[in-house]
Design a protein around this motif. Structure first.
Motif, mmCIF file in Angstrom:
data_model
loop_
_atom_site.group_PDB
_atom_site.id
_atom_site.type_symbol
_atom_site.label_atom_id
_atom_site.label_comp_id
_atom_site.label_asym_id
_atom_site.label_seq_id
_atom_site.Cartn_x
_atom_site.Cartn_y
_atom_site.Cartn_z
ATOM 1 N N ASP A 69 0.904 -1.253 0.105
ATOM 2 C CA ASP A 69 0.245 -0.065 0.018
ATOM 3 C C ASP A 69 1.076 1.353 0.026
ATOM 4 N N ILE A 70 1.677 1.442 -0.946
ATOM 5 C CA ILE A 70 2.644 2.565 -1.012
ATOM 6 C C ILE A 70 2.093 3.791 -1.579
ATOM 7 N N ASP A 71 2.299 4.779 -0.732
ATOM 8 C CA ASP A 71 1.597 5.979 -0.994
ATOM 9 C C ASP A 71 2.299 6.531 -2.517
ATOM 10 N N GLY A 72 1.419 7.033 -3.346
ATOM 11 C CA GLY A 72 1.910 7.718 -4.562
ATOM 12 C C GLY A 72 1.626 6.339 -5.681
ATOM 13 N N THR A 79 -0.357 4.244 -8.223
ATOM 14 C CA THR A 79 -1.664 4.518 -8.701
ATOM 15 C C THR A 79 -2.153 3.243 -9.375
ATOM 16 N N ASN A 118 2.628 8.319 -9.152
ATOM 17 C CA ASN A 118 2.609 9.815 -9.150
ATOM 18 C C ASN A 118 3.833 10.233 -8.604
ATOM 19 N N LYS A 172 4.232 12.379 -5.567
ATOM 20 C CA LYS A 172 4.100 11.969 -4.168
ATOM 21 C C LYS A 172 5.150 11.052 -3.615
ATOM 22 N N ILE A 173 5.850 10.281 -4.677
ATOM 23 C CA ILE A 173 6.895 9.334 -4.585
ATOM 24 C C ILE A 173 7.925 9.831 -5.671
#
Lengths: 289, 323
Positions: free
Chosen positions: A40-43, A45, A59, A62-63
């Motif tokens: 569940d890595i932020d960024g 998509t 994105n 974000k990362i």
């Protein structure tokens, strides 16, 4: 089998697990993409598993691309040690081989084919060393297939034959792609079978047609109520040859929104499968009885 | 309230900013080819940036309005007319109930974005109103608009008209176009000489240029590095084992005519790719007419990210210019 990483522009990372197709490569791709989903890595998509590769959309606001790349690489070793075991569905897909609709289409595009004098299935049977089209249909429908990728167009499954490589059917694609393919055509290109989810362009050889819708934005079929796309990577498919009266009957059932494909939950273990393929497949198919 | 389609033009579809999240099932992001132009048009008429508008290719539609609306046309230079009177592009204007919006001939660019105050209010499909005709998804009944369609509109409080985007913030390709691309993916399949040639040559937009992809021709054919084709890849040297295609990726089937995949791309297939057009230049592609010449320019990831930040800064200027 060491993966190769490449950026697909500033919003995607493309990972080739292996140049060649194999169930090992597919399972490794599936294991890494599952690990990425669980992380569940932020960024992140999009997580797109493919046959022997996968792609991660992200994105970069974000990362940072390099940070995500490092994180993906660290997950590769996890996949190497992961058990190649999968709880999945086996689904029986009825196929009317040598149907009049794909036949009409293949005749229209004959000049784009390697063998303009015959039909696609006659050509495929011959170059794969089968004595008759009937023998070829038996080979295509007797053993199960893995959904190793969903894509190209909406919900189209790529299917990988679950037999030893020596027995795998291989056919080239059309010399030049057709501009038309009937919806729900069962096709073949390279080592993959497929089911065309929608009508449109295509380059795979055409063997038959299924009455079973596999993509429907109106979600009218009972088994598409949850989601408009039926197949998922990891599904197992068994093709069941049917004749014209059965096709017509099933089509009427589909139109009456009564048709539900025969399916069952099964566990697939790659190591056990490799120990004795035919016996393992026979056991898998039991689930459909 | 609605707007009635009298004549759809050549190919006019309802588009917003797309439906991310379903590429793994073969359902593309879709949405405006030139997002910046759609955003500009929406800002001018007081809509949310991602409201659904119309994307018209080469030719404008003819529309009849049922009530008063504020309208703006951005992107391609496709001059709008209200009951025959020409209106400026990149500028909001009022259309009264009963009046007709038509268009003059295209002067430059390829796709005009028509935003109507209140936005087009067709049902959402997977979170977006964008039309994906192959999957019969989104838009008006899953297809391009046709004569007789009555397009539903959201409520509008009629913001003031005459607002405009300053000239320096309007972007339409003029002269020779450069598309920046990050080399990679399967570029090792062609020789070093071909890799150099690809970025040296001038390419011309082919007639086969649509929402799925833009085809180019005119450069030197690729020379492949010899190899025995891997199992499952197919026999042509340009074939790979079917894989995902990144948005913006540049595939070269048979090594002859590059295709840049765009918003309605197929999500995967069996052709090698030499790299990917950076996100900041994707909008530009949507404004290229056939026969336009382009060069691909190799950039690094740092340059791609810098271009992305520059684009965001320009979006911020767009917003400020209207506020």
């Amino acid at each position: 089998m060491s993966a190769r990483y490449s950026f697909g522009g500033d919003e995607q990372i493309f990972v080739e697990v292996d140049e060649a197709m194999s169930l090992d490569a597919f399972f490794k791709s599936l294991a890494i993409t599952n690990a990425v989903r669980d992380a569940d890595i932020d960024g992140v998509t999009e997580i797109c598993p493919a046959n022997a590769s996968f792609q991660i959309g992200f994105n970069p606001d974000k990362i940072h691309p390099e940070a995500l790349l490092e994180q993906l690489k660290s997950m590769e070793s996890v996949a190497d040690t992961a058990e190649s075991r999968l709880t999945t569905r086996i689904i029986e897909v009825p196929v009317f081989y040598q149907d009049p609709w794909t036949h009409e289409t293949l005749m229209r595009f004959r000049e784009r084919h390697q063998d303009p004098s015959g039909s696609d299935i006659e050509y495929a049977a011959r170059i794969n060393g089968y004595a008759s089209v009937e023998d070829f249909i038996t080979a295509h429908s007797a053993s199960p297939w893995f959904v190793s990728m969903v894509g190209f167009v909406s919900g189209l499954p790529f299917l990988y034959q679950m037999v030893e490589r020596a027995r795998q059917i291989e056919v080239p694609k059309y010399l030049r792609p057709r501009t038309d393919t009937p919806k729900q055509t069962v096709g073949y290109g390279g080592c993959f079978s497929c089911i065309y989810s929608v009508r449109g362009a295509g380059g795979y050889q055409m063997f038959g047609i299924t009455p079973m819708p596999i993509f429907d934005p109106t979600q009218s079929a009972p088994y598409l109520r949850d989601f408009m796309v039926f197949f998922r990577p990891g599904d197992i498919v068994k093709f069941e040859p049917i004749d014209r009266p059965t096709y017509d009957h099933l089509l009427a059932e589909v139109e009456a929104e009564r048709f539900i494909p025969k399916m069952a939950e099964v566990t697939f273990d790659l190591a056990d499968f490799n120990k004795g393929i035919d016996a393992y497949n026979a056991k898998l198919l039991e689930a459909l009885k | 309230m609605t707007v009635t389609v009298i004549n759809p033009g050549l190919l006019t579809t309802i588009q917003d900013l797309g439906r991310p999240g379903y590429f793994h099932l073969g359902i593309p992001v879709g949405g405006a080819m030139d997002r910046r132009a759609l955003i500009a048009a929406n800002l001018l008429v007081g809509n949310d940036e991602g409201a659904a508008g119309l994307e018209a290719v080469f030719m404008g539609p003819e529309l009849e309005f049922a009530d008063d609306r504020i309208v703006a046309v951005c992107g391609a230079d496709l001059p709008p007319k209200v009951d025959g009177t020409e209106m400026p592009t990149w500028t909001s204007f009022r259309v009264k109930g009963g009046q007709r919006l038509t268009f003059d001939y295209l002067k430059s660019g390829a796709r005009a974005y028509i935003a109507i105050s209140g936005g087009i209010d067709t049902p959402l499909a997977l979170g977006s109103r964008s039309t994906y005709p192959i999957g019969a998804l989104g838009g008006f009944k899953g297809r391009a608009i046709a004569a007789g369609d009555e397009l539903p509109l959201g409520p509008s409080d009629l913001p003031k008209d005459g607002r405009y985007i300053p000239t320096e913030l309007r972007r339409i390709p003029t002269g020779d176009v450069e598309l920046r691309a990050l080399p990679g993916l399967y570029i090792h399949r062609i020789t070093a000489a071909s890799q150099t040639a690809f970025f040296e040559d001038t390419w011309t937009v082919a007639p086969e240029a649509d929402r799925m992809g833009y085809r180019f021709r005119g450069g030197r054919p690729m020379e492949f590095v010899e190899r025995e084709q891997p199992f499952g890849a197919g026999s042509d040297p340009s074939n790979i084992t079917d894989a995902c295609y990144p948005y913006g990726s540049i595939q070269i089937p048979g090594g002859t005519e590059p295709i840049v995949l765009h918003r309605d791309a197929v999500s995967g297939g069996g052709y090698f790719m030499v790299g990917t057009v950076i996100s900041a230049d994707m909008d530009l592609i949507g404004q290229l007419q056939p026969n336009k010449t382009v060069r691909f320019v190799a950039v690094t990831m740092d340059e791609a990210l810098a271009a992305r930040h520059e684009q965001r800064a320009e979006f911020a200027k767009l917003r400020d210019s209207i506020a």
